[in-house]
Write an enzyme that holds these catalytic residues in place. Structure first.
Site, PDB file in Angstrom:
ATOM      1  CD  GLU A 127      -0.755  -0.218   3.799  1.00 24.40           C
ATOM      2  OE1 GLU A 127      -1.551   0.569   4.277  1.00 24.40           O
ATOM      3  OE2 GLU A 127      -0.473  -1.321   4.297  1.00 24.40           O
ATOM      4  CE  LYS A 129       7.258   5.400   5.408  1.00 20.92           C
ATOM      5  NZ  LYS A 129       7.235   6.836   5.691  1.00 20.92           N
ATOM      6  CG  ASP A 131       5.906  12.719   3.012  1.00 25.94           C
ATOM      7  OD1 ASP A 131       6.232  12.458   4.188  1.00 25.94           O
ATOM      8  OD2 ASP A 131       6.552  13.477   2.284  1.00 25.94           O
ATOM      9  CE1 TYR A 239      -0.293   3.721   9.407  1.00 22.35           C
ATOM     10  CE2 TYR A 239      -0.846   5.367   7.757  1.00 22.35           C
ATOM     11  CZ  TYR A 239      -0.159   4.993   8.892  1.00 22.35           C
ATOM     12  OH  TYR A 239       0.649   5.882   9.520  1.00 22.35           O
ATOM     13  CE  LYS A 327      11.782   6.819   2.673  1.00 21.59           C
ATOM     14  NZ  LYS A 327      10.952   7.640   3.579  1.00 21.59           N
ATOM     15  CB  CYS A 434      38.810  21.967  20.508  1.00 28.07           C
ATOM     16  SG  CYS A 434      37.138  22.497  20.859  1.00 28.07           S
ATOM     17  CB  CYS A 437      38.166  24.477  24.752  1.00 27.04           C
ATOM     18  SG  CYS A 437      38.699  22.818  24.301  1.00 27.04           S
ATOM     19  CB  CYS A 458      37.433  18.699  21.566  1.00 23.91           C
ATOM     20  SG  CYS A 458      37.813  19.628  23.037  1.00 23.91           S
ATOM     21  CB  CYS A 464      35.644  21.569  25.633  1.00 24.48           C
ATOM     22  SG  CYS A 464      35.000  22.140  24.049  1.00 24.48           S
TER      23      CYS A 464
END
Ligand code: IVH
Length: 738
Positions: A127, A129, A131, A239, A327, A434, A437, A458, A464
């Site tokens: 069936e 799908k 959206d 459904y 999909k 990083c 820091c 980091c 940090c």
């Protein structure tokens, strides 16, 4: 007579101007408390009355309508604060298939699972799908009593009044034969025609922009005023179902047909299919019809038709094993990379983000896209193999790229258009310190594989600021401690003003009320200064706004206090230990029962160093990675100090196993050994887990039941020595009465 009581007809121009400004300020503040703090300070009725008056004044005195009028902003904006509804049966998501091969694999998994049933021919349904957004509608004695959103699958929001406005949803069930109680589930959506009409109406009055039918349907459902929802003409396809006092029919197909008889709209494109070929044929047919349907669909859903087989196959990690969403291929678009920024995450990961020239794809505008890690930017995967084409092609600032987005999947860069690369574009240099820091950012070596981790991290940990603040956001988030009113912005404010540095500080905020008040007031001032700058108008602070923000604070403190005895699994998850997500946190809660026990064992593991097996128990589903992460957490004294100060403020509840009423084996630990003849090992495990049992791989003193088939060896011996209940397959089936 004050402005607040005066009839609109008798206003002078100046009075109308002042009253619009006054209401604007009150309504904005009420919205802010609602959205940011989830702590409304006035009743809905009072809010609505103010809003009506504001709108009426704008209509009567259009020349005084403000540039930043709330009529545009709020009319289409969703409203928070619906009552929460716990779904009796969780609302699950679906596994995805992208290729025909994925569909073949799905059917193969089914065949393997049921291989003992020699003559079984698997039948499926196929069936569209839809959206949209899923909703659950509870009918008692045929009457719609409650409608809720999916929410996080476990808890949704009560939007009954809004759902009642949808014409495909009957208020009372038609026909006969419906169960006494049933929760009908399906998709709320907006047709494209309705979406276009709404966009046109909005454009005509210079109103808000609507992105796509799905988001608009979502916004329409979350209106406080059902009249607005009604005006959006939403639709619904049934459904599925959740709790039902009686099964609607023995098969998926017939159940959905019944929903049709009871008055619901059901998809006319649902069919039964007996093979992968038939499934894929229906997929192709639906794909061809897609553009003429008049509403968005993003794939085709396949389900096992027999409910008996659905039950037997069961669920894994929040998804039914017996269903899959096939999909449709993703949409693509061209754009350019304007910049590459680095974000520092909760566990210190440096996450590169490409800032793009905004481009529409798959129904939304995309401006940012993740670049994952430095190898990904270079165009190679963790094995050094090219990921975009045959040669490693890196991503550079200035590059033209193809991005792809499919439905709810996050956008990705799928191709770099080398022909369009500017001559001056240079390879991106990933930082080795990083950016927040300044600590070294390193790639850890995985001892087992001998490979470097793909992510640079980091090493600053809690020094940090980025890590500390992300950790705090995680701590208060919905799946974790779920502290209402402490959203991202408030955490950032409390952190930057030094009021909250670690999680324990949240629980002492009440003692520092004046400072908290000052921090919020400073932000408000800053915001209104910015607003003034933007609108060019001066704004007076009123006493009432001040007073009401005091009430907001009280609500915030109350929300914090309400979390002083969190569930153990939430608390463990909230600690933000690496590799410990919600499911693992729940398994740890089950294993240790109390935080005291977990802390004790963690510290023992840290003291012992090295081999985690010496200290931690053997539990199905909890592997070395988890135990090592837990040991590493307790090895760090700073973490232990943060945990201990937190435990002076909160007392997590001991974990109690809830035994499901009619299961003999709920909460028991079961081990299967030897050959099973009536079911596969996978099926046996799924059945035990469905009944609330834990399934372990080895026998120990914690085992309650050993199910031993022919050929059982050492496990049977150990179990007999330990005096554990041993059953054969029939004995087990008898016990669970299946
Ligand atoms: S069945 C237990 N059928 O897809 C399975 N879902 O990824 C329950 N959806 O949250 C879902 N059309 O919002 C099912 N025909 C359909 C569907 C459908 C759309 C959505 C639904 C669900 C999501 C799962």
């Amino acid at each position: 007579m004050s402005g607040a009581d005066k009839e609109i007809e008798s206003f002078s121009e100046a009075e109308a101007h002042a009253e619009i400004d006054r209401l604007h300020e009150l309504l904005s503040e009420a919205d802010r408390l609602y959205f940011e703090n989830d702590a409304p300070d006035i009743s809905d009725a009072a809010y609505d009355a103010m809003k009506r008056r504001y709108l009426a004044l704008e209509i009567a005195f259009p020349q005084h309508k403000r540039a930043d009028s709330l009529s545009e902003k709020v009319a289409g904006a969703p409203v928070d604060g619906f009552a929460k509804v716990r779904h009796e049966v969780p609302m699950l998501s679906l596994a995805k298939a992208f290729t025909d091969q994925d569909v073949i694999d799905f059917a193969e998994r089914g065949k393997r699972f049921f291989e003992r049933d020699k003559d079984l021919d698997l039948v499926f349904t196929a069936e569209p799908k839809i959206d949209g957004l899923s909703a659950s509608l509870r009918y008692e004695d045929g009457v719609l009593v409650r409608g809720a959103t999916r929410g996080d699958g476990a808890v949704g929001e009560d939007i009954t009044a809004n759902l009642r406005t949808i014409k495909d949803i009957p208020h009372t069930l038609k026909g006969k034969g419906w169960p006494k109680v049933i929760e009908i589930r399906g998709e709320v959506y907006m047709t494209m025609a309705e979406f276009e009409a709404l966009k046109a109406r909005s454009a005509a009055v210079g109103g808000q922009e609507y992105v796509n039918p799905r988001n608009t349907a979502a916004g329409s459902l979350r209106q406080k005023d059902p009249a607005i929802t009604a005006s959006r003409n939403l639709r619904f396809f049934a459904y599925a179902w959740g709790y039902a006092s009686q099964e609607p029919a023995p098969t998926q197909f017939d159940a959905v047909q019944k929903f049709g008889e009871w008055g619901f709209a059901i998809s006319p494109l649902m069919v039964r299919a007996k093979s992968v070929d038939e499934l894929v044929a229906q997929y192709k047919k639906i794909e061809e019809l897609r553009s003429s349907l008049g509403y968005d669909i993003d794939g085709v859903v396949y389900k096992i038709d027999s409910l008996e087989l659905q039950r037997r196959w069961g669920f894994s990690s929040g998804e039914p094993r017996w269903a899959v969403a096939h999909k449709f291929p993703a949409e693509q678009a061209f754009t350019t990379v304007r910049a590459i920024d680095i974000q520092v995450g909760r566990t210190g990961t440096l996450a590169p983000v490409a800032r793009l020239s905004p481009v529409g794809v798959g129904g939304v505008v995309v401006e940012n896209v993740t670049l994952h890690n430095e190898d990904y930017i270079k165009g190679i995967d963790s094995n050094g193999l090219p990921i975009r084409g045959d040669e490693p092609i890196d991503v550079r600032i200035g590059d033209t790229v193809v991005i792809q987005r499919a439905g709810d999947v996050i956008p990705q860069i799928v191709r770099v258009v080398l022909e369009k690369r500017p001559a001056e574009a240079v390879a991106y240099e990933f930082p080795h310190v990083c950016p927040v820091c300044g600590s070294p950012a390193t790639r850890e070596l995985n001892e087992k594989t001998g490979k470097e981790d793909s992510r640079r991290r980091c090493t600053g940990e809690l020094i940090c600021a980025a890590q500390a603040v992300e950790q705090l956001k995680h701590f208060v988030s919905r799946g974790a401690m779920d502290i209402e009113g402490l959203g991202t912005e408030n955490i950032e404010l409390l952190f930057s003003s030094g009021l909250v540095r670690t999680a324990a500080d949240i629980f002492t905020l009440r003692d520092r009320r004046t400072e908290v008040q000052a921090a919020f007031a400073a932000r408000r001032e800053e915001q209104s200064r910015l607003r003034e700058e933007a609108s060019g108008k001066a704004r007076k602070a009123t006493r009432s706004v001040e007073e009401r923000s005091f009430e907001g604070l009280d609500k915030l403190f109350a929300a914090i206090d309400a979390r002083r005895e969190p569930e153990l699994d939430r608390f463990i998850f909230a600690l933000g230990i690496r590799h410990i997500g919600e499911t693992t946190a729940a398994a740890l809660a089950r294993t240790f029962s109390t935080i005291v026990e977990l802390r004790k064992t963690g510290l023992e593991a840290a003291a012992a160093g090295g081999d985690v097996h010496e200290v931690f128990p053997s539990v199905n589903g909890l592997g070395d990675t988890i135990w090592e992460a837990l040991r590493d957490f307790f090895e760090n004294e700073r973490n232990v100090a943060v945990l201990d100060s937190l435990l002076r403020q909160v007392t997590p509840k001991p974990y109690v196993v809830t035994i499901s009423a009619n299961s003999q084996v709920a909460g028991k630990t079961v081990v299967f050994t030897g050959t099973l003849e009536k079911m596969t090992r996978g099926e046996a495990k799924a059945m035990a887990e469905r009944l609330g049992a834990k399934v372990a791989g080895s026998v120990s003193k914690n085992t309650d039941i050993l199910v031993a088939g022919p050929g059982a060896g050492s496990k049977l011996k150990t179990a007999s020595e330990l005096g554990i209940l041993v059953l054969d397959e029939d004995g087990w089936l008898d016990l669970v009465k299946q």
